[in-house]
Design a protein around this motif. Structure first.
Motif, PDB file in Angstrom:
ATOM      1  N   VAL A 132       0.828  -1.291   0.084  1.00  0.00           N
ATOM      2  CA  VAL A 132       0.071  -0.124   0.049  1.00  0.00           C
ATOM      3  C   VAL A 132       1.004   1.342  -0.102  1.00  0.00           C
ATOM      4  O   VAL A 132       0.582   2.192  -0.643  1.00  0.00           O
ATOM      5  CB  VAL A 132      -0.876   0.040   1.124  1.00  0.00           C
TER       6      VAL A 132
ATOM      7  N   ASN B 284       1.009   4.253  -2.775  1.00  0.00           N
ATOM      8  CA  ASN B 284       0.779   5.488  -2.293  1.00  0.00           C
ATOM      9  C   ASN B 284       1.821   6.465  -2.766  1.00  0.00           C
ATOM     10  O   ASN B 284       1.809   7.724  -3.248  1.00  0.00           O
ATOM     11  CB  ASN B 284       0.752   5.505  -0.891  1.00  0.00           C
TER      12      ASN B 284
ATOM     13  N   ASP C 127      -5.481   6.125  -2.612  1.00  0.00           N
ATOM     14  CA  ASP C 127      -4.157   6.205  -1.975  1.00  0.00           C
ATOM     15  C   ASP C 127      -4.713   6.561  -0.359  1.00  0.00           C
ATOM     16  O   ASP C 127      -5.560   7.418  -0.242  1.00  0.00           O
ATOM     17  CB  ASP C 127      -3.704   7.654  -2.373  1.00  0.00           C
ATOM     18  N   THR C 128      -4.527   5.630   0.340  1.00  0.00           N
ATOM     19  CA  THR C 128      -4.790   5.878   1.807  1.00  0.00           C
ATOM     20  C   THR C 128      -4.488   6.852   2.769  1.00  0.00           C
ATOM     21  O   THR C 128      -4.913   7.505   3.123  1.00  0.00           O
ATOM     22  CB  THR C 128      -4.609   4.543   2.592  1.00  0.00           C
ATOM     23  N   LYS C 129      -3.179   7.188   2.069  1.00  0.00           N
ATOM     24  CA  LYS C 129      -2.590   8.377   3.024  1.00  0.00           C
ATOM     25  C   LYS C 129      -3.464   9.661   2.906  1.00  0.00           C
ATOM     26  O   LYS C 129      -3.701  10.447   3.808  1.00  0.00           O
ATOM     27  CB  LYS C 129      -1.157   8.692   2.528  1.00  0.00           C
TER      28      LYS C 129
ATOM     29  N   SER D 210      -6.710   9.951   4.554  1.00  0.00           N
ATOM     30  CA  SER D 210      -6.535  10.068   5.953  1.00  0.00           C
ATOM     31  C   SER D 210      -6.836  11.625   6.184  1.00  0.00           C
ATOM     32  O   SER D 210      -7.471  12.004   7.024  1.00  0.00           O
ATOM     33  CB  SER D 210      -5.546   9.534   6.561  1.00  0.00           C
TER      34      SER D 210
ATOM     35  N   GLN E 269     -11.997   4.538   0.619  1.00  0.00           N
ATOM     36  CA  GLN E 269     -10.843   3.771  -0.279  1.00  0.00           C
ATOM     37  C   GLN E 269     -11.411   3.162  -1.339  1.00  0.00           C
ATOM     38  O   GLN E 269     -12.275   2.211  -1.196  1.00  0.00           O
ATOM     39  CB  GLN E 269      -9.954   3.137   0.402  1.00  0.00           C
TER      40      GLN E 269
END
Ligand SMILES: C[S@@+](CC[C@H](N)C(=O)[O-])C[C@H]1O[C@@H](n2cnc3c(N)ncnc32)[C@H](O)[C@@H]1O
Length: 284
Positions: free
Chosen positions: A78, A82, A157-159, A162, A211
């Motif tokens: 991940v 990212n 993109d998980t970042k 957030s 996501q």
């Protein structure tokens, strides 16, 4: 940084990390397969720069060792994806889309007796785009006119997601927010948050961040009145772009609106949409 030479090219010396031709081919294949993102050979230096940060953090010298980690560890995978996404965005980017929403579409939907609005910001990055939509809707009284407003905002993109969920932005962001939205829709931070702004809570609640990889299956319950996929498909190859445009069309209500980025178009799918100008498309 100059051109990154690979080991095959006999030029690893002078660069901090080893990224061979085979490694680069793997990155091209991996990102295309998993994210739809196509890196041409010209992007090699950029890719090297982004991967370097990951290798430095892990104390590795060769991409080949990082590749082993990516293959074994889903969290590392991940992080790898990212680090290779491009997340540049800003509030009210391509302002003509917000003018169109406020001056044309809200009136139109109201005239048609539409009671609920359902939007999707696909590839929302750090959230400036969906927050601009709610601020735009709020400024025109849409939250009183329509019974329910729901905005889904998704990114791979998980970042960045957030960041988007927290909805806190630094002072620099303010410069791209027209003053008429700033005071009613954003709070200025105090104490440790001095210099930051945050989106008003009530507005934040109308956004549902999730996501989602656009290449995967979508499980939307309801069709959308508006889909915004701006400055995302520019990183995809033509077949992937075409597939997505067709899927967006299926996911829109009749006469639903599709917004694309300034350098994007619907390409060969012109029978599905009518172009209203300035990368605004209406489902036929
Ligand atoms: C340049 S930003 C655009 C942000 C915003 N739409 C705008 O126009 O300001 C592109 C975003 O697309 C996301 N993205 C790239 N590939 C994706 C994929 N396969 N699925 C979902 N999101 C993706 C990236 O993570 C990035 O945040």
């Amino acid at each position: 940084m100059g051109r990154v030479l690979s080991r095959e090219e006999g030029g690893v010396g002078g660069t901090e990390f080893e990224l061979t031709d085979t490694d680069f081919r793997f990155i091209q294949w991996f990102m295309h397969k998993h994210a739809g993102i196509y890196f041409s050979d010209r992007k090699r230096t950029m890719v090297y720069g982004r991967i370097s940060r990951q290798l430095r953090r892990l104390g590795l010298r060769r991409f080949a060792d990082y590749k082993l980690l990516i293959e074994q560890d889903s969290e590392e995978r991940v992080g790898f994806i990212n680090c290779l996404t491009t997340n540049k965005t800003q509030f009210f980017r391509e302002y003509h889309h917000f003018e169109f929403l406020e001056n044309v579409m809200l009136k139109e939907w109201s005239k048609q007796g539409v009671s609920n609005l359902n939007f999707w910001s696909a590839g929302c990055s750090t959230g400036e785009e969906p927050y601009s939509f709610v601020a735009s809707l709020y400024s025109k009284g849409a939250f009183s006119t329509f019974e329910q407003i729901q905005i889904y905002a998704t990114d791979l993109d998980t970042k960045v997601l957030s960041h988007a969920t927290h909805g806190i932005y630094s002072d620099d962001a303010i410069s791209s927010i027209p003053p008429k939205y700033l005071q009613p829709c954003f709070f200025k931070g105090k104490g440790s948050q001095l210099g930051n702004i945050k989106v008003a809570k009530g507005l934040q609640q109308s956004i549902n961040f999730q996501q989602l990889n656009l290449l995967d299956e979508w499980n939307w319950q309801e069709p959308f009145d508006l889909i915004s996929c701006r400055n995302v498909m520019i990183y995809f190859d033509k077949p992937t772009q075409e597939k997505l445009i067709k899927r967006f069309c299926q996911q829109l209500k009749p006469h639903g609106i599709l917004l694309l980025g300034h350098s994007e178009s619907i390409g060969s799918c012109s029978d599905l949409f009518k172009h209203l100008g300035k990368t605004i498309y209406i489902k036929q």
